[in-house]
Enzyme design. Structure first.
Site, short mmCIF file in Angstrom:
data_model
loop_
_atom_site.label_atom_id
_atom_site.label_comp_id
_atom_site.label_asym_id
_atom_site.label_seq_id
_atom_site.Cartn_x
_atom_site.Cartn_y
_atom_site.Cartn_z
N SER A 1 17.14 -1.74 -27.38
CA SER A 1 17.68 -0.12 -27.50
C SER A 1 18.33 -0.36 -28.86
CB SER A 1 18.32 0.49 -26.35
OG SER A 1 18.84 0.90 -26.27
N LYS B 1 19.59 -4.04 -22.60
CA LYS B 1 18.31 -3.47 -23.36
C LYS B 1 17.52 -4.55 -22.79
CE LYS B 1 16.75 0.15 -21.35
NZ LYS B 1 15.81 0.50 -20.68
N LYS C 1 -17.51 8.81 -35.83
CA LYS C 1 -16.83 7.46 -36.27
C LYS C 1 -15.41 7.42 -36.07
CE LYS C 1 -18.70 8.16 -40.33
NZ LYS C 1 -19.49 7.52 -41.40
N TYR D 1 -30.59 15.19 -36.89
CA TYR D 1 -29.49 15.03 -37.48
C TYR D 1 -28.15 16.13 -37.54
CZ TYR D 1 -25.04 13.95 -40.47
OH TYR D 1 -23.75 13.69 -41.01
N THR E 1 0.73 -1.44 -0.25
CA THR E 1 0.34 -0.02 -0.19
C THR E 1 1.20 1.36 -0.27
OG1 THR E 1 0.04 0.83 2.58
CG2 THR E 1 -1.43 -1.22 1.07
N HIS E 2 0.26 2.21 -0.60
CA HIS E 2 1.12 3.70 -1.00
C HIS E 2 1.98 3.34 -1.49
CE1 HIS E 2 -1.30 5.59 2.44
NE2 HIS E 2 -1.14 4.31 3.07
N GLU F 1 4.17 -1.06 -21.84
CA GLU F 1 4.14 0.32 -21.73
C GLU F 1 2.94 1.00 -22.83
OE1 GLU F 1 8.44 3.08 -20.68
OE2 GLU F 1 8.48 0.84 -22.09
N1 ARG Z 1 -21.28 10.87 -43.49
C1 ARG Z 1 -21.86 11.07 -43.45
C2 ARG Z 1 -22.55 10.64 -41.16
O1 ARG Z 1 -21.44 10.35 -41.26
C3 ARG Z 1 -23.41 10.62 -43.59
C4 ARG Z 1 -25.12 11.20 -43.37
C5 ARG Z 1 -25.96 11.96 -43.54
N2 ARG Z 1 -25.46 12.75 -43.80
C6 ARG Z 1 -26.43 13.88 -44.81
N3 ARG Z 1 -26.07 15.08 -45.00
N4 ARG Z 1 -27.44 14.10 -43.70
O2 ARG Z 1 -23.04 11.70 -40.96
#
Ligand code: ARG
Length: 455
Positions: free
Chosen positions: A278, A284, A326, A318, A155-156, A291
């Site tokens: 290394s 080494k 993504k 949207y 601990t510590h 890491e």
């Molecule tokens: N590449 C866009 C996305 O991943 C596609 C979706 C719709 N695009 C649009 N202009 N409504 O969000």
């Protein structure tokens, strides 16, 4: 390439590059999943009479052709394609004619991309899930094998009480088992079909969203069309949060390993094939793989922060900002998958240096045991504590036994059978889910699939 939205103007090339260049690379990973979504959507249109027998058959050959081209790495997004959804629709129209123009009936790229991302994520989670189970098993096996190997507990970062290699490894197994609860929640949230929510407001058609969701193997239909769009980025962040929990366990394991392999500790050794050297120091042997394992949780934290940030401060519905979600999602899924595989390789390669570890078992580790021996003779704990504080160095600890710590979770009772049982249950849960997914996807991909009759 003509845009799906093309009317009477052309997009400036600099703007097009800015809007699509990164996305084109990421969308390449979505080809298979966008096709699956499109296949199910086409069957949904057929079911409600918006595609004829002839048309659905044609579309199926078109989808199959794209899958084949993609397998041969010949369906490659290029500048001008805008995104995978546009490329697929354009290809279908070019190769099949008029029917290609019907596939987008009743959907928007907004629900289309969401569907592809959910399927991609599900596919990745179904790789991460067994890799997590395998790592848990490796830790449990290690724990059982080395249950009797004493080591200092800290601990510590100071010597505290006797521990064992079994307790150490078992802690990671139990941590990862806990992480599976969070993981499955994220999996379930992701397992909802947004298809049919269109741009976020539904469509005036009798879409059978449940039928399409079933074809894709989704656990449920995501009900509210607007919520489908509002949940983009948010569900992704929940998935990454679950992955972070897994990487936190791996981070601690990697950090311990780095300490225990230093020449000062030398409690354990890692096979040479997993280490590098290394460029300047000939002696080494670096465990730098640990890491790089340790670092990944920080990358995912950054990705989590991107996902929460990107999906916040947006008005409902949207917003193109969401396109940028993504990258952090895909990267997090890929990194977690490789970390799990690498961590398992490391666990399997650990060799204990018994001589060195025995030398580290020194009297101070047993001070609390001596105090508690006095307690067993009727002395109050505080008095025993004071007495032992001045005498523990002289006392022998040769009569100490691991078996004295028999309460559940102590070094004499690691509770491994319970953990093994828990792991077995988790393995079953995964197998059921994976079999279900494989069956649904191969049935969807199968050319022999018969279309449901029109109502
Ligand atoms: N590449 C866009 C996305 O991943 C596609 C979706 C719709 N695009 C649009 N202009 N409504 O969000």
């Amino acid at each position: 390439m003509k845009k799906l939205w093309q009317k009477n103007w052309n997009l400036d090339k600099t703007i097009e590059a800015f809007e699509t260049q990164v996305d084109l690379v990421l969308d390449q990973k979505l080809v298979k999943f966008d096709i699956l979504g499109s296949m199910a959507h086409a069957q949904g249109l057929y079911k409600i009479g918006l595609l004829t027998d002839e048309e659905i058959k044609l579309l199926k050959t078109g989808f199959q052709e794209i899958i084949n081209l993609n397998d041969l790495k010949q369906f490659v997004l290029q500048f001008g394609d805008e995104d995978i959804h546009s490329k697929i629709e354009n290809h279908l129209t070019q190769t099949l004619g008029e029917v290609g123009k019907k596939i987008h009936t009743g959907r928007s790229r907004n629900d289309q991309v969401l569907t592809a991302i959910r399927l991609f994520t599900k596919d990745s989670l179904l790789q991460i899930w067994p890799a997590t189970l395998e790592l848990i098993e490796a830790f449990l096996d290690f724990s059982l094998k080395h249950a009797g190997v004493l080591m200092p507990g800290y601990t510590h970062m100071q010597k505290a009480m006797p521990s064992t290699m079994g307790l150490w490894a078992g802690a990671f197994a139990e941590g990862l088992l806990d992480d599976l609860a969070l993981f499955q929640t994220a999996y379930t949230l992701n397992d909802q079909s947004p298809l049919g929510s269109a741009a976020g407001y539904g469509v005036p058609l009798f879409l059978d969203r449940q039928f399409v969701a079933n074809l894709l193997g989704f656990g449920k239909v995501q009900n509210n069309s607007l919520y489908c769009q509002n949940s983009r980025g948010k569900i992704e962040s929940v998935v990454v949060a679950a992955l972070i929990a897994i990487l936190q366990e791996i981070n601690k394991f990697a950090t311990d390993l780095l300490l225990f392999t230093t020449s000062e500790f030398r409690f354990v050794e890692i096979s040479s094939e997993l280490c590098s050297g290394s460029s300047i120091m000939p002696q080494k042997k670096n465990v730098d793989v640990a890491e790089l394992l340790r670092s990944k949780v920080h990358l995912l934290l950054g990705n989590y922060s991107q996902l929460v940030g990107l999906s916040s401060n947006l008005v409902s519905g949207y917003n193109r900002d969401l396109q940028d979600s993504k990258k952090p999602l895909f990267e997090s899924l890929e990194l977690t998958c490789s970390c799990l595989q690498v961590a398992k390789l490391l666990v399997d390669s650990i060799k204990i240096n018994h001589e060195q570890i025995n030398m580290a078992i020194s009297p101070e580790l047993f001070a609390t045991h001596h105090a508690l021996n006095l307690v067993k003779q009727g002395v109050s704990f505080r008095e025993a504590y004071q007495k032992t504080a001045v005498s523990y160095q002289e006392k022998s600890f040769s009569d100490f036994s691991i078996k004295d710590s028999v309460h559940l979770g102590g070094i004499g009772n690691l509770g491994l059978p319970q953990l093994k049982k828990q792991l077995k249950n988790e393995q079953k849960k995964y197998q059921i889910e994976s079999d279900k997914y494989q069956a649904v996807i191969s049935s969807l991909l199968s050319q022999k699939e018969t279309h449901e009759k029109k109502d």
